[in-house]
Design a protein around this motif. Sequence first.
Motif, PDB file in Angstrom:
ATOM      1  N   SER A 204      46.802  -5.632 -18.969  1.00  0.00           N
ATOM      2  CA  SER A 204      47.077  -5.597 -17.528  1.00  0.00           C
ATOM      3  C   SER A 204      47.733  -4.298 -17.091  1.00  0.00           C
ATOM      4  O   SER A 204      47.984  -4.093 -15.896  1.00  0.00           O
ATOM      5  N   LEU A 205      47.992  -3.398 -18.036  1.00  0.00           N
ATOM      6  CA  LEU A 205      48.543  -2.087 -17.677  1.00  0.00           C
ATOM      7  C   LEU A 205      47.597  -1.308 -16.772  1.00  0.00           C
ATOM      8  O   LEU A 205      48.026  -0.384 -16.077  1.00  0.00           O
ATOM      9  N   LYS A 206      46.324  -1.706 -16.751  1.00  0.00           N
ATOM     10  CA  LYS A 206      45.380  -1.033 -15.852  1.00  0.00           C
ATOM     11  C   LYS A 206      45.763  -1.248 -14.394  1.00  0.00           C
ATOM     12  O   LYS A 206      45.622  -0.361 -13.565  1.00  0.00           O
ATOM     13  N   PHE A 207      46.236  -2.451 -14.057  1.00  0.00           N
ATOM     14  CA  PHE A 207      46.735  -2.705 -12.702  1.00  0.00           C
ATOM     15  C   PHE A 207      47.950  -1.828 -12.415  1.00  0.00           C
ATOM     16  O   PHE A 207      48.088  -1.268 -11.317  1.00  0.00           O
ATOM     17  N   CYS A 208      48.826  -1.713 -13.393  1.00  0.00           N
ATOM     18  CA  CYS A 208      50.066  -0.963 -13.205  1.00  0.00           C
ATOM     19  C   CYS A 208      49.801   0.517 -12.960  1.00  0.00           C
ATOM     20  O   CYS A 208      50.540   1.168 -12.209  1.00  0.00           O
ATOM     21  N   LYS A 214      49.288   6.353 -10.656  1.00  0.00           N
ATOM     22  CA  LYS A 214      48.764   7.174 -11.735  1.00  0.00           C
ATOM     23  C   LYS A 214      47.245   7.103 -11.816  1.00  0.00           C
ATOM     24  O   LYS A 214      46.628   7.764 -12.650  1.00  0.00           O
ATOM     25  N   ALA A 215      46.649   6.248 -10.991  1.00  0.00           N
ATOM     26  CA  ALA A 215      45.195   6.147 -10.849  1.00  0.00           C
ATOM     27  C   ALA A 215      44.906   5.723  -9.415  1.00  0.00           C
ATOM     28  O   ALA A 215      45.794   5.222  -8.716  1.00  0.00           O
ATOM     29  N   ASP A 216      43.671   5.923  -8.986  1.00  0.00           N
ATOM     30  CA  ASP A 216      43.313   5.666  -7.586  1.00  0.00           C
ATOM     31  C   ASP A 216      42.516   4.388  -7.393  1.00  0.00           C
ATOM     32  O   ASP A 216      42.590   3.759  -6.334  1.00  0.00           O
ATOM     33  N   THR A 229      44.729 -11.476 -14.840  1.00  0.00           N
ATOM     34  CA  THR A 229      44.795 -10.684 -13.613  1.00  0.00           C
ATOM     35  C   THR A 229      45.846 -11.114 -12.596  1.00  0.00           C
ATOM     36  O   THR A 229      46.203 -10.323 -11.722  1.00  0.00           O
ATOM     37  N   ALA A 230      46.338 -12.345 -12.654  1.00  0.00           N
ATOM     38  CA  ALA A 230      47.183 -12.862 -11.572  1.00  0.00           C
ATOM     39  C   ALA A 230      48.453 -12.037 -11.380  1.00  0.00           C
ATOM     40  O   ALA A 230      48.820 -11.677 -10.252  1.00  0.00           O
ATOM     41  N   ALA A 231      49.149 -11.723 -12.476  1.00  0.00           N
ATOM     42  CA  ALA A 231      50.386 -10.941 -12.358  1.00  0.00           C
ATOM     43  C   ALA A 231      50.091  -9.530 -11.873  1.00  0.00           C
ATOM     44  O   ALA A 231      50.807  -8.992 -11.021  1.00  0.00           O
ATOM     45  N   GLY A 232      49.035  -8.928 -12.396  1.00  0.00           N
ATOM     46  CA  GLY A 232      48.665  -7.580 -11.964  1.00  0.00           C
ATOM     47  C   GLY A 232      48.284  -7.537 -10.495  1.00  0.00           C
ATOM     48  O   GLY A 232      48.634  -6.601  -9.775  1.00  0.00           O
ATOM     49  N   PHE A 264      35.665  -7.406  -9.929  1.00  0.00           N
ATOM     50  CA  PHE A 264      36.558  -7.035  -8.829  1.00  0.00           C
ATOM     51  C   PHE A 264      36.855  -5.536  -8.854  1.00  0.00           C
ATOM     52  O   PHE A 264      36.593  -4.841  -9.856  1.00  0.00           O
ATOM     53  N   VAL A 265      37.451  -5.064  -7.754  1.00  0.00           N
ATOM     54  CA  VAL A 265      37.881  -3.682  -7.630  1.00  0.00           C
ATOM     55  C   VAL A 265      39.297  -3.664  -7.053  1.00  0.00           C
ATOM     56  O   VAL A 265      39.581  -4.369  -6.089  1.00  0.00           O
ATOM     57  N   VAL A 266      40.156  -2.835  -7.636  1.00  0.00           N
ATOM     58  CA  VAL A 266      41.498  -2.608  -7.112  1.00  0.00           C
ATOM     59  C   VAL A 266      41.523  -1.225  -6.464  1.00  0.00           C
ATOM     60  O   VAL A 266      41.229  -0.224  -7.129  1.00  0.00           O
ATOM     61  N   ARG A 267      41.868  -1.184  -5.189  1.00  0.00           N
ATOM     62  CA  ARG A 267      41.926   0.105  -4.492  1.00  0.00           C
ATOM     63  C   ARG A 267      42.704  -0.059  -3.200  1.00  0.00           C
ATOM     64  O   ARG A 267      43.065  -1.156  -2.802  1.00  0.00           O
TER      65      ARG A 267
END
Length: 268
Positions: A204-208, A214-216, A229-232, A264-267
């Motif tokens: 889950s460090l990817k969410f962080c 540090k990422a877009d 994924t819930a915590a992230g 999914f996508v995080v942005r």
Amino acid sequence: MGNEYLNVAIKASLKAGQAILKIYGQEDFGVDSKDDNSPLTLADKDSNEVINSFLTQTPFPIISEENKQAEYLVRKSWDICWIVDPLDGTKEFIKRNGEFTVNIALVKNGKPSLGVIYVPVTGELYYADVEEGKAYKATVNYDISVDAVFGKSEMLVLNDAVNDKIIRVVGSRSHMTDDTLEFIGNLKSEYPGLETEIVSKGSSLKFCLVAEGKADVYPRFAPTMEWDTAAGQAICEAVGLKVITKDTGKPMLYNKENLLNSYFVVRK
């Protein structure tokens, strides 16, 4: 932050991290295989027991990767529940690269309300209250008090500035799919002239990475479960990011009949 359940989740994550590190220091992790052939270690089991010992003292039921899951006929009546991954990144744990986490989230009516991600090896602790719109990071020892955690924490603030030269895309070390490569190609079309850089992390460090700036963007076009994924998602939403499913275009929901997530996508 004044949220008693966030305090419980932080304490549980720290104590679970302590249990994980005891196994991490041994030569034999006691690795078994689950029904889906994914690895299961003594650390997964011990961490789960520790977390359960804390969360069962609250009024809310628990969905954990290592618990036997209640039938949906029972779960669908749960307005509030915990969603837990006692050791996210078991493969990273076995590789001994340190990129594994403890994930604890509280979900209300299908939406993450608070989240905690703890990295036992580095002591990095991320936590968020989505309703307050605040997320924090601290670097702590597992034996620290919760009150002391708050004193060591810094708020995560989303940087609205756009780098005019590069877009940093989170890519999994193990799950770089054709869909992900296509997404990156579309980014290049959407932002002509900008370079793309792949930033890799486990669990889950990817969410962080995105929440810290540090990422877009983090596209995940490979299978994940709700406890991955819930915590992230809680941490990302608290800083103003969106976690959008590819099939609906809406935020990802939890305690579904099928605990498997959509892509999914995080942005921003």
